[in-house]
Scaffold this motif. Structure first.
Motif, PDB file in Angstrom:
ATOM      1  N   GLU A  29      81.108  28.754 -82.170  1.00 37.00           N
ATOM      2  CA  GLU A  29      80.381  28.997 -83.412  1.00 37.00           C
ATOM      3  C   GLU A  29      80.828  27.966 -84.443  1.00 37.00           C
ATOM      4  N   ALA A  30      79.873  27.266 -85.033  1.00 39.47           N
ATOM      5  CA  ALA A  30      80.221  26.269 -86.046  1.00 39.47           C
ATOM      6  C   ALA A  30      79.070  26.135 -87.034  1.00 39.47           C
ATOM      7  N   SER A  31      79.358  25.527 -88.189  1.00 39.32           N
ATOM      8  CA  SER A  31      78.309  25.289 -89.184  1.00 39.32           C
ATOM      9  C   SER A  31      78.668  24.071 -90.024  1.00 39.32           C
ATOM     10  N   GLY A  32      77.638  23.487 -90.651  1.00 38.76           N
ATOM     11  CA  GLY A  32      77.831  22.336 -91.516  1.00 38.76           C
ATOM     12  C   GLY A  32      77.846  21.004 -90.801  1.00 38.76           C
ATOM     13  N   HIS A  33      77.648  20.993 -89.474  1.00 43.86           N
ATOM     14  CA  HIS A  33      77.695  19.763 -88.695  1.00 43.86           C
ATOM     15  C   HIS A  33      76.302  19.460 -88.134  1.00 43.86           C
ATOM     16  N   THR A  34      76.078  18.203 -87.759  1.00 45.70           N
ATOM     17  CA  THR A  34      74.785  17.835 -87.173  1.00 45.70           C
ATOM     18  C   THR A  34      74.843  17.724 -85.656  1.00 45.70           C
ATOM     19  N   MET A  35      76.039  17.557 -85.109  1.00 50.75           N
ATOM     20  CA  MET A  35      76.193  17.464 -83.663  1.00 50.75           C
ATOM     21  C   MET A  35      77.650  17.741 -83.326  1.00 50.75           C
ATOM     22  N   VAL A  36      77.902  18.197 -82.091  1.00 56.94           N
ATOM     23  CA  VAL A  36      79.277  18.374 -81.638  1.00 56.94           C
ATOM     24  C   VAL A  36      79.382  17.898 -80.188  1.00 56.94           C
ATOM     25  N   LEU A  37      80.448  17.158 -79.905  1.00 55.56           N
ATOM     26  CA  LEU A  37      80.784  16.796 -78.524  1.00 55.56           C
ATOM     27  C   LEU A  37      81.850  17.779 -78.035  1.00 55.56           C
ATOM     28  N   ILE A  38      81.510  18.568 -77.018  1.00 56.87           N
ATOM     29  CA  ILE A  38      82.448  19.539 -76.452  1.00 56.87           C
ATOM     30  C   ILE A  38      82.856  19.037 -75.078  1.00 56.87           C
ATOM     31  N   ASN A  39      84.116  18.650 -74.981  1.00 56.06           N
ATOM     32  CA  ASN A  39      84.621  18.022 -73.751  1.00 56.06           C
ATOM     33  C   ASN A  39      83.715  16.872 -73.313  1.00 56.06           C
ATOM     34  N   GLY A  40      83.221  16.125 -74.310  1.00 57.38           N
ATOM     35  CA  GLY A  40      82.435  14.922 -74.039  1.00 57.38           C
ATOM     36  C   GLY A  40      80.941  15.137 -73.947  1.00 57.38           C
ATOM     37  N   PHE A  41      80.473  16.403 -73.929  1.00 59.74           N
ATOM     38  CA  PHE A  41      79.044  16.669 -73.787  1.00 59.74           C
ATOM     39  C   PHE A  41      78.443  17.031 -75.151  1.00 59.74           C
ATOM     40  N   PRO A  42      77.296  16.416 -75.516  1.00 63.51           N
ATOM     41  CA  PRO A  42      76.716  16.651 -76.840  1.00 63.51           C
ATOM     42  C   PRO A  42      75.949  17.968 -76.922  1.00 63.51           C
ATOM     43  N   HIS A  43      76.047  18.619 -78.077  1.00 64.33           N
ATOM     44  CA  HIS A  43      75.294  19.830 -78.380  1.00 64.33           C
ATOM     45  C   HIS A  43      74.762  19.738 -79.803  1.00 64.33           C
ATOM     46  N   GLU A  44      73.643  20.430 -80.046  1.00 66.69           N
ATOM     47  CA  GLU A  44      73.009  20.429 -81.366  1.00 66.69           C
ATOM     48  C   GLU A  44      73.912  21.074 -82.403  1.00 66.69           C
ATOM     49  N   GLY A  45      73.782  20.621 -83.651  1.00 69.35           N
ATOM     50  CA  GLY A  45      74.577  21.160 -84.744  1.00 69.35           C
ATOM     51  C   GLY A  45      73.841  22.214 -85.550  1.00 69.35           C
ATOM     52  N   ASP A  46      74.465  22.641 -86.631  1.00 65.66           N
ATOM     53  CA  ASP A  46      73.890  23.617 -87.547  1.00 65.66           C
ATOM     54  C   ASP A  46      73.565  22.883 -88.840  1.00 65.66           C
ATOM     55  N   HIS A  47      72.388  22.214 -88.858  1.00 61.81           N
ATOM     56  CA  HIS A  47      72.040  21.293 -89.944  1.00 61.81           C
ATOM     57  C   HIS A  47      71.960  21.974 -91.307  1.00 61.81           C
ATOM     58  N   TYR A  48      71.649  23.260 -91.326  1.00 61.92           N
ATOM     59  CA  TYR A  48      71.410  23.944 -92.595  1.00 61.92           C
ATOM     60  C   TYR A  48      72.642  24.646 -93.140  1.00 61.92           C
ATOM     61  N   ASP A  49      73.729  24.644 -92.367  1.00 66.68           N
ATOM     62  CA  ASP A  49      74.939  25.349 -92.781  1.00 66.68           C
ATOM     63  C   ASP A  49      74.662  26.841 -92.989  1.00 66.68           C
ATOM     64  N   PHE A  50      73.808  27.403 -92.121  1.00 66.79           N
ATOM     65  CA  PHE A  50      73.457  28.813 -92.229  1.00 66.79           C
ATOM     66  C   PHE A  50      74.328  29.706 -91.341  1.00 66.79           C
ATOM     67  N   GLY A  51      75.151  29.091 -90.478  1.00 67.06           N
ATOM     68  CA  GLY A  51      75.952  29.892 -89.564  1.00 67.06           C
ATOM     69  C   GLY A  51      75.155  30.454 -88.394  1.00 67.06           C
ATOM     70  N   TRP A  52      74.058  29.775 -88.034  1.00 69.13           N
ATOM     71  CA  TRP A  52      73.220  30.237 -86.934  1.00 69.13           C
ATOM     72  C   TRP A  52      73.660  29.685 -85.581  1.00 69.13           C
ATOM     73  N   SER A  53      74.484  28.630 -85.584  1.00 71.76           N
ATOM     74  CA  SER A  53      74.762  27.889 -84.344  1.00 71.76           C
ATOM     75  C   SER A  53      75.725  28.664 -83.451  1.00 71.76           C
ATOM     76  N   LEU A  54      75.248  29.077 -82.286  1.00 72.71           N
ATOM     77  CA  LEU A  54      76.061  29.769 -81.277  1.00 72.71           C
ATOM     78  C   LEU A  54      75.816  29.067 -79.942  1.00 72.71           C
ATOM     79  N   ILE A  55      76.864  28.479 -79.369  1.00 75.93           N
ATOM     80  CA  ILE A  55      76.714  27.687 -78.149  1.00 75.93           C
ATOM     81  C   ILE A  55      77.604  28.266 -77.051  1.00 75.93           C
ATOM     82  N   PRO A  56      77.025  28.839 -75.996  1.00 78.02           N
ATOM     83  CA  PRO A  56      77.848  29.271 -74.864  1.00 78.02           C
ATOM     84  C   PRO A  56      78.460  28.058 -74.169  1.00 78.02           C
TER      85      PRO A  56
END
Length: 419
Positions: A15-42
């Motif tokens: 769970e993260a917010s305020g970012h546009t992208m995240v690399l998790i162990n080298g693999f890219p995932h979408e960010g939470d552009h609006y800083d709404f706290g909606w981003s949940l990535i299994p």
């Protein structure tokens, strides 16, 4: 940059917010552009060191944590799309909720049942791929008691055998269709559930009403856009979503959303095509210039407020603003005249590769160049509204549009709100 040491391989939720992208162990995932706290990535944690690199966005803060899921197939109520229940309507309503699949296997054959009192309605949901979150449609039955202010429903997530995997309650407002309210529909674009907001006419018995179509600004929800308007006695106001509060600047999928809502609202409200008007504020002002030029046959008049016709020129307008500022105002921005000149010279492209890349980027912005279609404004009235001291969308953009229309248009009004 974050690290987490795990004693074992494990499925968790990032769970993260305020970012546009995240690399998790080298693999890219979408960010939470609006800083709404909606981003949940299994994600699947490795045994040992796990790395997380977050890229910053338009907000000055970032937050992140790892959550252990209580259920590996479950609802999340974050970012639901819901309607208002209407006292005058006895029908099922469409809504949408996100389902998390924190598993390495596909979730197939599932369904969602929505219950209130003795009423229930079920709907199958699409398959959800492994380690993914998908927003899916469901249906809501009409409550027995429509005189209450709210109604509480129970949602049941079931597997292919009908076993309940997760359960949640949620509450919706009950309103009159003669008051401000939300309406949902199933999009033909991607079969998602979308909503729009209505400020209905103050005249309950209106025949052949006008339609005022209002497109919102950046970070504004469609429901708040409609609430900003008082009811009109001679027509209904409708505000589409642009698919998100920032969305697509009313281009791309935002344009398609606007057209879908426009058609849906016209059919629902039985409005007069000859008395249909377009307006919007800030990013919605751009949407007004853009939709007005692209679909000129739809409108009897347009009224862009605090808007800009060209998205690329707007992005570059801050540099132009610096050029025209007094030394006193530059000082308020923490800049000197010398720094402005350095900035301007730094923005001058000289390298051939830079010039090529710049031209490619500008071609990508071609749909935004509404001035190429400015003759399409000719057959209807145009009302331009702008604040005299606007620093977000600089006033000189509106003045340039006034000069532009003045060269060929015979039916426009320009008003600059003082101070």
């Amino acid at each position: 940059y974050l690290e987490f040491h795990s004693d074992k391989q494990e499925n968790v939720i990032f769970e993260a917010s305020g970012h546009t992208m995240v690399l998790i162990n080298g693999f890219p995932h979408e960010g939470d552009h609006y800083d709404f706290g909606w981003s949940l990535i299994p994600i699947r944690l490795k045994k040992g060191r796990n790395t997380f690199v977050l890229q910053g966005g338009r907000f000055p803060r970032m937050r992140a944590r790892l959550l252990t899921p209580e259920n590996h197939i479950a609802f999340t109520k974050r970012d639901m799309t819901t309607p208002d229940i209407l006292k005058e309507e006895k029908a099922n309503y469409l809504a949408a909720i996100r389902v998390m699949n924190v598993n390495k296997k596909w979730f197939k054959g599932g369904s969602i049942t929505c219950e209130i009192g003795s009423k229930s309605v079920s709907r199958p949901i699409p398959s959800i791929s492994p380690m993914n979150v998908r927003k899916v449609p469901f249906e809501i039955p009409t409550p027995e008691n429509l005189e209450a202010d709210t109604a509480t429903f129970t949602l049941l997530l079931k597997d292919i055998r009908g076993r309940v995997l997760h359960q949640e309650n949620f509450t919706l407002d009950i309103k009159s269709k003669y008051d401000h309210h939300k309406q949902t529909f199933l999009s033909d674009i991607d079969s998602s559930v979308q909503y729009y907001s209505i400020a209905p006419s103050s005249n309950k018995n209106i025949d052949n009403p006008a339609l005022f179509f209002s497109v919102h600004g950046a970070s504004v929800e469609a429901v708040n856009q409609a609430r900003a308007y008082k009811k009109k006695d001679w027509g209904h106001l409708v505000a589409p979503t642009n698919r998100r509060p920032f969305g697509f600047a009313w281009e791309d999928w935002g344009r398609l959303d606007a057209l879908e809502v426009f058609d849906h609202a016209q059919n629902l409200l039985k409005t007069d095509p000859q008395h249909t008007y377009l307006t919007g504020h800030s990013m919605g002002g751009h949407g007004t210039w853009y939709l007005g030029a692209t679909y000129p046959d739809r409108w009897a008049a347009i009224a862009p407020c605090a808007g800009y016709p060209d998205l690329l020129d707007y992005r570059g307008s801050f540099t132009r603003r610096l050029e025209t500022m007094s030394d006193e105002r530059l000082e308020r921005f923490g800049m000197t005249r010398e720094q402005v000149h350095k900035r301007l010279s730094a923005n001058t492209l000289t390298d051939q590769d830079d010039i090529l890349i710049d031209s490619v980027m500008r071609r990508a912005g071609n749909p935004s160049r509404t001035l190429k279609l400015k003759r399409n404004y000719l057959h209807y009235g145009v009302y331009i509204l702008h604040g005299e001291l606007d620093t977000v969308v600089p006033t000189f953009i509106a003045r340039e549009m006034r000069a532009n229309l003045g060269s060929f248009h015979n039916d426009f009004t320009y008003y600059e709100y003082p101070n």
